[in-house]
Design a protein around this motif. Structure first.
Motif, PDB file in Angstrom:
ATOM      1  N   SER A  16     -14.694   8.139 -27.572  1.00 39.21           N
ATOM      2  CA  SER A  16     -15.464   9.328 -27.184  1.00 39.21           C
ATOM      3  C   SER A  16     -14.565  10.358 -26.511  1.00 39.21           C
ATOM      4  O   SER A  16     -14.669  11.559 -26.786  1.00 39.21           O
ATOM      5  N   GLU A  35      -6.238   9.220 -18.321  1.00 40.59           N
ATOM      6  CA  GLU A  35      -6.569   7.823 -18.660  1.00 40.59           C
ATOM      7  C   GLU A  35      -6.073   6.916 -17.538  1.00 40.59           C
ATOM      8  O   GLU A  35      -4.908   6.975 -17.162  1.00 40.59           O
ATOM      9  N   ALA A  36      -6.972   6.097 -17.021  1.00 41.61           N
ATOM     10  CA  ALA A  36      -6.602   5.200 -15.914  1.00 41.61           C
ATOM     11  C   ALA A  36      -5.619   4.122 -16.362  1.00 41.61           C
ATOM     12  O   ALA A  36      -4.730   3.720 -15.613  1.00 41.61           O
ATOM     13  N   CYS A  43     -11.944   0.561 -25.459  1.00 40.60           N
ATOM     14  CA  CYS A  43     -12.547  -0.593 -26.140  1.00 40.60           C
ATOM     15  C   CYS A  43     -12.349  -0.549 -27.652  1.00 40.60           C
ATOM     16  O   CYS A  43     -13.005  -1.316 -28.377  1.00 40.60           O
ATOM     17  N   VAL A  59     -14.474  -5.302 -32.774  1.00 41.17           N
ATOM     18  CA  VAL A  59     -13.834  -6.244 -33.689  1.00 41.17           C
ATOM     19  C   VAL A  59     -13.953  -5.846 -35.164  1.00 41.17           C
ATOM     20  O   VAL A  59     -13.188  -6.312 -35.993  1.00 41.17           O
ATOM     21  N   TYR A  60     -14.917  -4.996 -35.509  1.00 43.09           N
ATOM     22  CA  TYR A  60     -14.995  -4.552 -36.908  1.00 43.09           C
ATOM     23  C   TYR A  60     -15.703  -3.208 -37.005  1.00 43.09           C
ATOM     24  O   TYR A  60     -16.367  -2.762 -36.065  1.00 43.09           O
ATOM     25  N   VAL A 248      -9.264   8.435 -12.093  1.00 41.66           N
ATOM     26  CA  VAL A 248     -10.066   9.450 -11.393  1.00 41.66           C
ATOM     27  C   VAL A 248     -10.950   8.731 -10.376  1.00 41.66           C
ATOM     28  O   VAL A 248     -11.697   7.822 -10.743  1.00 41.66           O
ATOM     29  N   HIS A 427     -11.828  -0.926 -17.380  1.00 37.82           N
ATOM     30  CA  HIS A 427     -12.625  -0.040 -16.518  1.00 37.82           C
ATOM     31  C   HIS A 427     -14.085   0.009 -16.933  1.00 37.82           C
ATOM     32  O   HIS A 427     -14.721   1.056 -16.897  1.00 37.82           O
ATOM     33  N   GLY A 459     -19.718   8.709 -24.233  1.00 42.28           N
ATOM     34  CA  GLY A 459     -19.349   7.294 -24.258  1.00 42.28           C
ATOM     35  C   GLY A 459     -20.561   6.404 -24.335  1.00 42.28           C
ATOM     36  O   GLY A 459     -21.690   6.864 -24.532  1.00 42.28           O
ATOM     37  N   GLN A 460     -20.308   5.095 -24.148  1.00 41.83           N
ATOM     38  CA  GLN A 460     -21.354   4.158 -24.546  1.00 41.83           C
ATOM     39  C   GLN A 460     -22.563   4.072 -23.614  1.00 41.83           C
ATOM     40  O   GLN A 460     -23.529   3.419 -23.968  1.00 41.83           O
ATOM     41  N   PHE A 466     -22.933   3.754 -28.122  1.00 42.86           N
ATOM     42  CA  PHE A 466     -22.385   2.412 -28.365  1.00 42.86           C
ATOM     43  C   PHE A 466     -22.011   2.242 -29.831  1.00 42.86           C
ATOM     44  O   PHE A 466     -22.788   2.545 -30.723  1.00 42.86           O
ATOM     45  N   GLY A 467     -20.806   1.745 -30.064  1.00 45.13           N
ATOM     46  CA  GLY A 467     -20.359   1.506 -31.445  1.00 45.13           C
ATOM     47  C   GLY A 467     -19.207   2.430 -31.771  1.00 45.13           C
ATOM     48  O   GLY A 467     -19.048   3.494 -31.164  1.00 45.13           O
ATOM     49  N   VAL A 468     -18.422   2.002 -32.734  1.00 44.26           N
ATOM     50  CA  VAL A 468     -17.186   2.728 -33.030  1.00 44.26           C
ATOM     51  C   VAL A 468     -17.480   4.161 -33.497  1.00 44.26           C
ATOM     52  O   VAL A 468     -16.937   5.133 -32.970  1.00 44.26           O
TER      53      VAL A 468
HETATM   54  C1  LIG Z   1     -16.141  -6.668 -26.382  1.00 38.01           C
HETATM   55  C2  LIG Z   1     -16.635  -5.525 -27.222  1.00 38.01           C
HETATM   56  C3  LIG Z   1     -16.844  -5.711 -28.583  1.00 38.01           C
HETATM   57  C4  LIG Z   1     -17.306  -4.654 -29.357  1.00 38.01           C
HETATM   58  N1  LIG Z   1     -17.451  -4.822 -30.705  1.00 38.01           N
HETATM   59  C5  LIG Z   1     -17.764  -3.759 -31.488  1.00 38.01           C
HETATM   60  C6  LIG Z   1     -17.693  -3.856 -32.906  1.00 38.01           C
HETATM   61  O1  LIG Z   1     -17.304  -4.885 -33.458  1.00 38.01           O
HETATM   62  N2  LIG Z   1     -18.031  -2.759 -33.649  1.00 38.01           N
HETATM   63  C7  LIG Z   1     -18.428  -1.586 -33.063  1.00 38.01           C
HETATM   64  O2  LIG Z   1     -18.754  -0.615 -33.759  1.00 38.01           O
HETATM   65  N3  LIG Z   1     -18.457  -1.462 -31.707  1.00 38.01           N
HETATM   66  C8  LIG Z   1     -18.106  -2.510 -30.925  1.00 38.01           C
HETATM   67  N4  LIG Z   1     -18.049  -2.373 -29.573  1.00 38.01           N
HETATM   68  C9  LIG Z   1     -18.427  -1.079 -28.988  1.00 38.01           C
HETATM   69  C10 LIG Z   1     -17.305  -0.046 -29.080  1.00 38.01           C
HETATM   70  O3  LIG Z   1     -16.065  -0.671 -28.954  1.00 38.01           O
HETATM   71  C11 LIG Z   1     -17.489   0.933 -27.940  1.00 38.01           C
HETATM   72  O4  LIG Z   1     -18.808   1.449 -27.978  1.00 38.01           O
HETATM   73  C12 LIG Z   1     -16.522   2.110 -27.997  1.00 38.01           C
HETATM   74  O5  LIG Z   1     -15.201   1.700 -28.273  1.00 38.01           O
HETATM   75  C13 LIG Z   1     -16.618   2.788 -26.641  1.00 38.01           C
HETATM   76  O6  LIG Z   1     -15.799   3.919 -26.613  1.00 38.01           O
HETATM   77  P1  LIG Z   1     -15.883   4.853 -25.336  1.00 38.01           P
HETATM   78  O7  LIG Z   1     -14.933   5.961 -25.540  1.00 38.01           O
HETATM   79  O8  LIG Z   1     -17.270   5.189 -25.053  1.00 38.01           O
HETATM   80  O9  LIG Z   1     -15.460   3.936 -24.094  1.00 38.01           O
HETATM   81  P2  LIG Z   1     -14.132   3.176 -23.774  1.00 38.01           P
HETATM   82  O10 LIG Z   1     -13.475   2.716 -25.008  1.00 38.01           O
HETATM   83  O11 LIG Z   1     -14.499   2.183 -22.731  1.00 38.01           O
HETATM   84  O12 LIG Z   1     -13.203   4.317 -23.151  1.00 38.01           O
HETATM   85  C14 LIG Z   1     -13.329   4.769 -21.838  1.00 38.01           C
HETATM   86  C15 LIG Z   1     -11.921   5.029 -21.322  1.00 38.01           C
HETATM   87  O13 LIG Z   1     -12.044   5.622 -20.043  1.00 38.01           O
HETATM   88  C16 LIG Z   1     -11.059   5.058 -19.192  1.00 38.01           C
HETATM   89  N5  LIG Z   1     -11.568   5.201 -17.819  1.00 38.01           N
HETATM   90  C17 LIG Z   1     -12.651   4.605 -17.284  1.00 38.01           C
HETATM   91  N6  LIG Z   1     -12.811   4.982 -15.997  1.00 38.01           N
HETATM   92  C18 LIG Z   1     -11.812   5.868 -15.737  1.00 38.01           C
HETATM   93  C19 LIG Z   1     -11.445   6.614 -14.579  1.00 38.01           C
HETATM   94  N7  LIG Z   1     -12.142   6.543 -13.434  1.00 38.01           N
HETATM   95  N8  LIG Z   1     -10.360   7.425 -14.656  1.00 38.01           N
HETATM   96  C20 LIG Z   1      -9.644   7.525 -15.808  1.00 38.01           C
HETATM   97  N9  LIG Z   1      -9.954   6.826 -16.933  1.00 38.01           N
HETATM   98  C21 LIG Z   1     -11.025   6.009 -16.901  1.00 38.01           C
HETATM   99  C22 LIG Z   1     -10.965   3.611 -19.645  1.00 38.01           C
HETATM  100  O14 LIG Z   1      -9.737   3.036 -19.265  1.00 38.01           O
HETATM  101  C23 LIG Z   1     -11.108   3.760 -21.156  1.00 38.01           C
HETATM  102  O15 LIG Z   1      -9.864   3.915 -21.802  1.00 38.01           O
HETATM  103  C24 LIG Z   1     -17.574  -3.401 -28.768  1.00 38.01           C
HETATM  104  C25 LIG Z   1     -17.350  -3.220 -27.397  1.00 38.01           C
HETATM  105  C26 LIG Z   1     -16.868  -4.260 -26.626  1.00 38.01           C
HETATM  106  C27 LIG Z   1     -16.594  -4.039 -25.180  1.00 38.01           C
END
Ligand SMILES: Cc1cc2nc3c(=O)[nH]c(=O)nc-3n(C[C@H](O)[C@H](O)[C@H](O)COP(=O)(O)OP(=O)(O)OC[C@H]3O[C@@H](n4cnc5c(N)ncnc54)[C@H](O)[C@@H]3O)c2cc1C
Length: 489
Positions: A16, A35-36, A43, A59-60, A248, A427, A459-460, A466-468
């Motif tokens: 996101s 990025e922390a 994820c 994972v997929y 942050v 995080h 984000g999620q 939630f989801g890729v």
């Molecule tokens: C174990 C697991 C399995 C999953 N399996 C699947 C799957 O198979 N298929 C699918 O489609 N989806 C899956 N998902 C869901 C998908 O991976 C997530 O919904 C998606 O990657 C989330 O992206 P995001 O950008 O919202 O959050 P994140 O990927 O969590 O990114 C947030 C970022 O913000 C950073 N951050 C957080 N707090 C701070 C701060 N205070 N200061 C600076 N940086 C900070 C973190 O380090 C991180 O890099 C899975 C998730 C998990 C956890």
């Protein structure tokens, strides 16, 4: 034009955050990406340990058409940037009586065991009916709902005629299409990832099975991290670099709205707009001064149901698999699958794992394999209550369970990520894997645009974050809200 507006701060480099940063840069806005962690992807990234590539989260890929569309919106050709490999044998379920159910595209779905051919026909018939009845819902979700800013009128306009079908419980829907208990168990096991029993999930969660039937499951050729790496590559070509190790700790606020952020080391970065892609719970409970939290956000943080926690147990080594399936489940009947979400005191009888190296041999050294499973965590209120001894116990009992199924297992590398590691390294708020529990009503999620001027969430913990693919959309939608709000001012 860059420079004519103050920079926008994007917190986080998961899908996101990278999507938001890229959309802002393409719109000519200056962006500061923080990025922390010391690497990107959150994820949707991988770590290499002793020659094994382990996932840090996702994972997929389940809905590649949606990813293609999100990449397209960012001016990128997904198939060129992230070549995918289709998972040919995605899902295999073993039942206690020796029945094996293979789920996948309609003509590959089959059963082994007692009355295999008659039950294969039943399986295909149920899948065919489910796919025909739900295809219009799937298409409307993909084309008319998920890519757009969440809105009740839009959702109702797209889906009103399907509400009776969507309104029920997942277990009842499964029982309706699949009279055979073994088939019910196999179909219900596609919901194990939610951390919730099928009897407590809405039938809309079956959309994951629809995605399998309609588009198949896939892996990027070099592993899941390829998706965030591609977005980062595009960001670099626009001259935007990520600042790593920037945790942050506060979003600064004055009477007119956001004024910037403060990093753990004390550095202050001024900004009028911040897109926070970390959990909405963290924003409310930790990052905003408590007097500045808009009441609606506080209510959301109080009411939204946290998703489940789990321990990632990731193994590298040699094992003789009885099949080449990507997801392997050993499960009880549908009504008892809720037990698989409770921490076991003893060797668990049922468990589920994935083996990405069955699809991509390059994820492990020659002749070796990667196996990943999630051991359930239950009985704690806060992630900090989890102890290393609990992780040790879960590892021991799950290895014993695995050896019951894979007697020739030889392990040379083990990585575990327990709730505290998910907090520390990824995080994730309270170590809750998906932020908000899958199946929660969309109106329990955090909004992209908040009542605090200059604060946007993605984000999620936002819908449909939630989801890729959908987490990319949440980043894009937060940017749309921001650009719209700034034009209106
Ligand atoms: C174990 C697991 C399995 C999953 N399996 C699947 C799957 O198979 N298929 C699918 O489609 N989806 C899956 N998902 C869901 C998908 O991976 C997530 O919904 C998606 O990657 C989330 O992206 P995001 O950008 O919202 O959050 P994140 O990927 O969590 O990114 C947030 C970022 O913000 C950073 N951050 C957080 N707090 C701070 C701060 N205070 N200061 C600076 N940086 C900070 C973190 O380090 C991180 O890099 C899975 C998730 C998990 C956890």
């Amino acid at each position: 034009m860059p420079g004519s507006h103050p920079p926008v701060i994007v917190i986080g480099t998961g899908l996101s955050g990278l999507s938001a940063a890229l959309a802002l840069a393409r719109a000519g806005r200056e962006v500061v990406v923080l990025e922390a962690a010391d690497s990107l992807g959150g994820c949707c990234s991988t770590n290499e340990i002793n020659g094994y590539t382990f996932n840090n989260g996702a994972v997929y890929v389940a809905v590649p058409s949606l990813l293609r569309r999100a990449f397209d919106q960012l001016g990128l050709n997904f198939d060129v940037e992230v070549p995918l490999v289709s998972i040919e044998h995605p899902h295999e379920t073993h039942l206690d009586d020796g029945t094996v159910v293979h789920l996948g595209a309609l003509d590959t779905a089959r059963m082994e065991g007692h009355r295999a051919s008659a039950r294969t026909a039943l399986l295909r018939d149920g899948l065919h009916k489910l796919q025909s009845n739900w295809q219009p819902i799937y298409r409307r979700l993909l084309d008319g709902v998920l890519p757009f800013e969440p809105s009740l009128p839009r959702t109702l306009a797209q889906l009103w005629r399907y509400l009776p079908e969507l309104g029920g419980r997942a277990d009842r829907l499964i029982a309706r299409y699949f009279p055979d208990p073994a088939l019910q168990a196999a179909v219900a096991s596609t919901l194990l990832y939610t951390g919730t029993a099928p009897g407590r999930l809405p039938s809309s969660q079956l959309i994951g099975l629809l995605a399998l039937l309609e588009e198949g499951f896939h892996l990027p050729k070099t592993g899941m991290g390829a998706i965030t790496t591609a977005l980062h590559r595009a960001l670099l070509t626009l001259g935007v670099s990520v600042r790593y190790g920037c945790n942050v700790v506060q979003i600064e606020v004055a009477s007119a709205g956001v004024t910037g952020i403060t990093l753990a080391g004390g550095e202050h970065i001024p900004a009028r707009d911040v897109i926070a892609t970390c959990s909405g719970f963290s924003v409310v409970n930790r990052l905003l001064p408590s007097t500045a939290v808009p009441p609606a956000l506080r209510r959301t943080a109080r009411k939204a149901p946290l998703s489940h926690r789990a321990i990632a147990v990731q193994l590298g080594g040699r094992f003789e698999a009885s099949s080449n399936a990507f997801i392997v489940n050993h499960v009880p009947d549908m009504d008892r699958q809720g037990a698989m979400h409770l921490a076991a005191t003893d060797t668990p009888r049922w468990l589920s794992w994935t083996s990405p190296s069955q699809v991509l041999t390059g994820l492990a050294p020659a002749g070796k394999a990667v196996l990943e499973l999630y051991a359930p965590v239950s009985g704690i209120e806060r992630a900090e209550a989890w102890t290393p001894a609990m992780t040790e116990h879960a590892l021991e009992t799950h290895l014993a369970a695995l050896r019951n199924h894979l007697p020739a297992l030889e392990i040379d590398t083990v990585r575990t990520l327990d709730p505290q590691a998910f907090v520390r390294e990824r995080h994730l708020h309270e170590g809750a894997l998906y932020g908000i529990a899958p199946g929660a009503n969309p109106n329990t999620y955090f909004p992209h645009r908040t009542a605090l001027p200059g604060l946007y969430l993605a984000g999620q913990t936002t819908f449909p974050g939630f989801g890729v693919a959908t987490s990319m959309y949440s980043g894009l939608q937060a940017v749309e809200s921001l650009l719209l709000a700034r034009r209106q001012l």
